[in-house]
Design a protein around this motif. Sequence first.
Motif, short mmCIF file in Angstrom:
data_model
loop_
_atom_site.label_atom_id
_atom_site.label_comp_id
_atom_site.label_asym_id
_atom_site.label_seq_id
_atom_site.Cartn_x
_atom_site.Cartn_y
_atom_site.Cartn_z
N LYS A 196 -6.98 1.94 5.69
CA LYS A 196 -7.05 0.70 4.93
C LYS A 196 -6.49 -0.48 5.72
N ASN A 197 -5.50 -0.20 6.56
CA ASN A 197 -4.86 -1.27 7.34
C ASN A 197 -5.13 -1.11 8.83
N GLN A 236 1.88 2.22 -3.38
CA GLN A 236 0.81 2.85 -4.15
C GLN A 236 0.66 4.33 -3.82
N ASP A 249 0.82 -1.21 0.00
CA ASP A 249 0.00 0.00 0.00
C ASP A 249 0.86 1.26 0.00
N LEU A 251 -3.67 5.19 4.30
CA LEU A 251 -2.88 3.99 4.60
C LEU A 251 -3.30 3.37 5.93
N LEU A 267 -0.25 5.88 -1.07
CA LEU A 267 -1.44 6.30 -0.34
C LEU A 267 -1.06 7.36 0.69
#
Length: 220
Positions: free
Chosen positions: A145-146, A135, A132, A142, A137
Motif C-alpha cells: 500500500k505504501n 489498521q 495504516d 502495509l 495491516l
Amino acid sequence: MFEKWLRSEWKNSYYAGWFFVSLAVLGLIRFESMFYFLGLSVVAVSLKKLKLAVQILIFGFVPIVVFGYFTYQHTGYLFPNSVLIKGLRFDFSGNYFEQILDIFLFKIVYNPYFYNAALFPLLISGWMIAKDVKQKLGFQELITKNFLLFAWILTLFMHSIFSQLTNFYRYEAYILTGFAMALVPRFKNIALGLKQNKLLTGLTFSSFAALTLKIGIVSF
C-alpha cells in the motif's frame, strides 16, 4: 504507470513496460536516479519480488553503465568529475564506525538543508504509514500500500548521505517531485484526513510554506 501496474496486481504488461521505460529514461537524465532505483528494488525485495528488483536495477543502471563506459574511455573515471566531487568521502584506512557516525551526523542530523527539504514530507509520510499500521495491516499489505512512500524515504536518505542537499532544491528537486507522485494516488484519503486531523493539516501547509519560502529565496 507503476501505480496502475500495482493496482492490476502486477498483471498488466502495458503499464509495466512504460514503467521500465521511464526508469531507463531517468537513468539517462541524472545520476541521482540511482538512489531511486535502489530504493524501489529494496522495497521489491521486502515483498519477496526478486525478479522485479532485478528488472528495476537492470533498466535503471544499464544506461548509466553505458554512459560510464564512454566516460571512462575519455577520462579514466566511470563518473564525471563533478559527480565525484559531490559524492561521499569515506576513508578505508580504519575507524569505520566513527566515520559512519560522523557522516550520519554531518549529512543528516546537523545538516539544515536536510530539514528544509525533508522534515515535513517525512512527517507526513510517517503519519500515513502509522495510520495504516493502526489498521493492523499485514506486513506485505502495509508495504504494498505504501510502496512508493517507502521507496521515497529510502531514496531521500541515500541521496542525503551519498550526494548533496542544497539551499535552493537543485539536486533534491526530483526527490520532492517523487514525494508528490507518491501522494497523488492517495489524495482522496489525504483530503479527508486534512478535514479530520489538525496535525496533518499543519504539516501539509508547513510543507507548502517551506517550499514557497525556498522559491522566494531563490527568486531574489
